[in-house]
Design a protein around this motif. Structure first.
Motif, PDB file in Angstrom:
ATOM      1  N   ILE A 212     -26.659 -15.958  30.753  1.00 13.87           N
ATOM      2  CA  ILE A 212     -27.475 -16.697  31.631  1.00 13.87           C
ATOM      3  C   ILE A 212     -26.501 -18.121  31.590  1.00 13.87           C
ATOM      4  O   ILE A 212     -25.872 -18.522  30.499  1.00 13.87           O
ATOM      5  CB  ILE A 212     -28.611 -17.122  30.818  1.00 13.87           C
ATOM      6  CG1 ILE A 212     -29.755 -17.762  31.397  1.00 13.87           C
ATOM      7  CG2 ILE A 212     -28.460 -17.503  29.182  1.00 13.87           C
ATOM      8  CD1 ILE A 212     -30.955 -18.147  31.218  1.00 13.87           C
ATOM      9  N   GLY A 213     -26.411 -18.640  32.775  1.00  8.28           N
ATOM     10  CA  GLY A 213     -25.579 -19.969  32.989  1.00  8.28           C
ATOM     11  C   GLY A 213     -24.258 -19.654  33.225  1.00  8.28           C
ATOM     12  O   GLY A 213     -23.669 -20.499  33.903  1.00  8.28           O
ATOM     13  N   THR A 214     -23.860 -18.444  33.293  1.00 10.46           N
ATOM     14  CA  THR A 214     -22.410 -18.426  33.542  1.00 10.46           C
ATOM     15  C   THR A 214     -22.037 -17.312  34.659  1.00 10.46           C
ATOM     16  O   THR A 214     -20.966 -17.172  35.382  1.00 10.46           O
ATOM     17  CB  THR A 214     -21.625 -17.613  32.361  1.00 10.46           C
ATOM     18  OG1 THR A 214     -22.188 -16.121  32.309  1.00 10.46           O
ATOM     19  CG2 THR A 214     -21.627 -18.186  31.116  1.00 10.46           C
ATOM     20  N   VAL A 215     -23.416 -17.227  35.562  1.00 10.76           N
ATOM     21  CA  VAL A 215     -23.305 -16.138  36.798  1.00 10.76           C
ATOM     22  C   VAL A 215     -24.148 -17.042  37.663  1.00 10.76           C
ATOM     23  O   VAL A 215     -24.955 -17.880  37.171  1.00 10.76           O
ATOM     24  CB  VAL A 215     -23.752 -14.881  36.504  1.00 10.76           C
ATOM     25  CG1 VAL A 215     -22.735 -13.965  35.636  1.00 10.76           C
ATOM     26  CG2 VAL A 215     -25.224 -14.852  35.665  1.00 10.76           C
ATOM     27  N   GLY A 294     -34.316 -17.748  38.036  1.00 10.46           N
ATOM     28  CA  GLY A 294     -33.649 -18.737  38.744  1.00 10.46           C
ATOM     29  C   GLY A 294     -33.509 -20.101  38.077  1.00 10.46           C
ATOM     30  O   GLY A 294     -32.441 -20.884  37.979  1.00 10.46           O
ATOM     31  N   TYR A 295     -34.599 -20.578  37.777  1.00  6.26           N
ATOM     32  CA  TYR A 295     -34.817 -21.893  37.118  1.00  6.26           C
ATOM     33  C   TYR A 295     -34.018 -22.017  35.798  1.00  6.26           C
ATOM     34  O   TYR A 295     -33.325 -22.776  35.759  1.00  6.26           O
ATOM     35  CB  TYR A 295     -36.190 -22.404  36.619  1.00  6.26           C
ATOM     36  CG  TYR A 295     -37.143 -22.760  38.103  1.00  6.26           C
ATOM     37  CD1 TYR A 295     -36.496 -23.096  39.214  1.00  6.26           C
ATOM     38  CD2 TYR A 295     -38.410 -22.727  37.810  1.00  6.26           C
ATOM     39  CE1 TYR A 295     -37.084 -23.433  40.123  1.00  6.26           C
ATOM     40  CE2 TYR A 295     -39.331 -22.939  39.150  1.00  6.26           C
ATOM     41  CZ  TYR A 295     -38.430 -23.358  40.293  1.00  6.26           C
ATOM     42  OH  TYR A 295     -39.370 -23.616  41.555  1.00  6.26           O
ATOM     43  N   ALA A 296     -34.284 -21.117  35.001  1.00  2.00           N
ATOM     44  CA  ALA A 296     -33.662 -20.949  33.703  1.00  2.00           C
ATOM     45  C   ALA A 296     -31.971 -20.850  33.822  1.00  2.00           C
ATOM     46  O   ALA A 296     -31.435 -21.427  33.128  1.00  2.00           O
ATOM     47  CB  ALA A 296     -34.079 -19.663  32.904  1.00  2.00           C
ATOM     48  N   ASN A 297     -31.532 -20.134  34.792  1.00  4.51           N
ATOM     49  CA  ASN A 297     -30.248 -19.762  34.709  1.00  4.51           C
ATOM     50  C   ASN A 297     -29.411 -21.374  35.538  1.00  4.51           C
ATOM     51  O   ASN A 297     -28.586 -21.595  34.822  1.00  4.51           O
ATOM     52  CB  ASN A 297     -29.764 -18.743  35.777  1.00  4.51           C
ATOM     53  CG  ASN A 297     -28.272 -18.345  36.087  1.00  4.51           C
ATOM     54  OD1 ASN A 297     -27.708 -17.885  35.042  1.00  4.51           O
ATOM     55  ND2 ASN A 297     -27.817 -18.755  37.231  1.00  4.51           N
ATOM     56  N   SER A 298     -30.399 -21.874  36.262  1.00  2.00           N
ATOM     57  CA  SER A 298     -29.572 -23.040  36.600  1.00  2.00           C
ATOM     58  C   SER A 298     -29.802 -24.299  35.490  1.00  2.00           C
ATOM     59  O   SER A 298     -29.015 -25.046  35.394  1.00  2.00           O
ATOM     60  CB  SER A 298     -30.673 -23.568  37.903  1.00  2.00           C
ATOM     61  OG  SER A 298     -30.065 -25.027  38.406  1.00  2.00           O
ATOM     62  N   VAL A 299     -30.908 -24.238  34.853  1.00  2.00           N
ATOM     63  CA  VAL A 299     -31.094 -25.159  33.641  1.00  2.00           C
ATOM     64  C   VAL A 299     -29.758 -25.046  32.453  1.00  2.00           C
ATOM     65  O   VAL A 299     -29.350 -26.083  32.335  1.00  2.00           O
ATOM     66  CB  VAL A 299     -32.416 -24.927  32.922  1.00  2.00           C
ATOM     67  CG1 VAL A 299     -32.145 -25.665  31.535  1.00  2.00           C
ATOM     68  CG2 VAL A 299     -33.450 -25.699  33.689  1.00  2.00           C
ATOM     69  N   ILE A 300     -29.641 -23.964  32.471  1.00  2.00           N
ATOM     70  CA  ILE A 300     -28.381 -23.767  31.700  1.00  2.00           C
ATOM     71  C   ILE A 300     -26.974 -23.844  31.891  1.00  2.00           C
ATOM     72  O   ILE A 300     -26.266 -24.609  31.421  1.00  2.00           O
ATOM     73  CB  ILE A 300     -28.409 -22.103  31.043  1.00  2.00           C
ATOM     74  CG1 ILE A 300     -29.821 -21.840  30.271  1.00  2.00           C
ATOM     75  CG2 ILE A 300     -27.281 -21.886  29.889  1.00  2.00           C
ATOM     76  CD1 ILE A 300     -30.050 -22.642  29.036  1.00  2.00           C
ATOM     77  N   LYS A 301     -26.872 -23.568  33.330  1.00  2.00           N
ATOM     78  CA  LYS A 301     -25.604 -23.913  33.731  1.00  2.00           C
ATOM     79  C   LYS A 301     -25.478 -25.330  34.081  1.00  2.00           C
ATOM     80  O   LYS A 301     -24.276 -25.923  33.788  1.00  2.00           O
ATOM     81  CB  LYS A 301     -25.692 -23.200  35.268  1.00  2.00           C
ATOM     82  CG  LYS A 301     -24.304 -23.309  36.178  1.00  2.00           C
ATOM     83  CD  LYS A 301     -24.475 -22.588  37.375  1.00  2.00           C
ATOM     84  CE  LYS A 301     -24.323 -21.126  37.212  1.00  2.00           C
ATOM     85  NZ  LYS A 301     -24.267 -20.559  38.494  1.00  2.00           N
ATOM     86  N   ARG A 302     -26.313 -26.234  34.343  1.00  2.00           N
ATOM     87  CA  ARG A 302     -26.397 -27.498  34.444  1.00  2.00           C
ATOM     88  C   ARG A 302     -26.522 -28.358  33.104  1.00  2.00           C
ATOM     89  O   ARG A 302     -26.291 -29.463  33.049  1.00  2.00           O
ATOM     90  CB  ARG A 302     -27.232 -28.225  35.525  1.00  2.00           C
ATOM     91  CG  ARG A 302     -27.063 -27.550  36.869  1.00  2.00           C
ATOM     92  CD  ARG A 302     -28.118 -28.244  37.702  1.00  2.00           C
ATOM     93  NE  ARG A 302     -29.370 -27.836  37.552  1.00  2.00           N
ATOM     94  CZ  ARG A 302     -30.683 -28.723  37.684  1.00  2.00           C
ATOM     95  NH1 ARG A 302     -30.197 -29.877  38.122  1.00  2.00           N
ATOM     96  NH2 ARG A 302     -31.676 -28.537  37.371  1.00  2.00           N
TER      97      ARG A 302
END
Length: 319
Positions: A212-215, A294-302
């Motif tokens: 999560i957050g790396t893709v 999608g929200y979670a992935n974006s939050v971890i990525k940012r």
């Protein structure tokens, strides 16, 4: 790259060496010594293909990654369908090793990476918690019928009490893990800022989906198994279905979605919009799960908090 196929079993490893002109198949023990012997036989540009077989492939996978040898721990279902498509119906360990090598040559799968020690530790803790919770529910369901024998009832009560004690210890171990590992604790805190995701779900998401957050959002959705699959043939257009992905990770998103539908006005509105279009409850819930992922992935990525930074822009999933 020269592909080498390895069929993994509990006690042995059947290896098909593509780079050898004559004796291509050999058998080694599934031990550190056997794996080291395989590595010594590999060419410099080797690409090793083997199937995911749970604990039996763990040592091989970890050793290859530590030695920085390109490898792919692939889904057995993909290899099975490949073999069927090639007309290979016989199945032995020797044949399986050769099919794996051919699959690597023709399908050219992407290399995979073994989980870090910390990722593996968190996964083991969370999966053990899930097993204990499942067993507790199963025994409580048995007690609902109330056995005629008081002795039998007492046995199940004692087992439930013991399991609940062990569950408490595992939950405490997960909390201690988060306190001792700042990186995981920060990600968990960021996930919990998304309405609907609690402490238990956040730990499960990180354990079962460390990527999560790396893709990209679409890749993470596919990893969970929430990406819709279109089926069309001629003039016939069938309903889209989800599938594949990681079942444990998909289960981890179910309760957050139900909670968000009840407690988050935005998700409730999104859910009601889908229902008004004639979508079934199950389809609407899956759409909410996909949007939240999608929200979670974006939050971890940012590396931001959802509540402070606001929601990221996502495709219109209700269309």
């Amino acid at each position: 790259m020269i592909t080498t196929g390895i069929d993994v079993s509990k006690a042995k490893l059947d290896v098909f060496f593509n780079h050898m002109p004559h004796k291509k198949h050999e058998t080694f023990s599934n031990t550190p010594q056997g794996i080291e012997a395989i590595i010594r036989r590999l060419p410099e540009n080797a690409f090793v293909i083997f199937e995911s077989t749970g604990p039996y492939s763990k040592l091989l996978y970890k050793t290859l990654c530590e030695k920085r040898i390109k490898c792919c721990c692939t889904n057995p279902y993909k290899v099975l369908r490949f073999a069927q498509g090639m007309g290979r119906h016989a199945k032995t360990d020797k044949i399986d090793a050769r099919i794996l090598a051919e699959y690597g040559d023709k399908a050219e799968p992407e290399p995979t990476q073994f989980k870090s020690d910390k990722d593996l530790e968190l996964h083991e803790l969370v999966s053990t918690r899930d097993v204990l919770m499942h067993d507790i529910r199963a025994h409580k369901n048995r007690l609902e019928i109330s056995f005629s024998s008081d002795k039998v009832n007492q046995v199940f009560l004692d087992v439930i009490q013991k399991l609940e004690e062990e569950l408490f210890k595992i939950c405490q171990a997960i909390d201690d893990f988060m306190k001792q590992n700042e990186n995981y604790a920060k990600k968990k805190e960021q996930l919990e800022t998304i309405p609907g995701i609690g402490s238990v779900s956040a730990a499960a998401i990180l354990a079962y989906g460390p990527e999560i957050g790396t893709v990209s959002g679409k890749q993470f959705s596919s990893l969970i198994g929430l990406a819709p699959r279109t089926k069309q043939s001629g003039s016939t257009l069938m309903h889209d279905h989800i599938g594949g992905g990681r079942p444990d990770l998909r289960k981890a998103w179910y309760m957050p979605a139900l909670t968000a539908i009840k407690c988050n006005p935005e998700m409730r509105k999104f859910y009601d919009k889908l229902k008004a279009k004639g979508k079934s409850s199950k389809v609407a819930i899956v759409a909410v799960m996909r949007k939240m992922s999608g929200y979670a992935n974006s939050v971890i990525k940012r590396q931001v908090n959802f509540e402070k930074e606001g929601k990221p822009s996502l495709p219109n999933l209700a269309a």
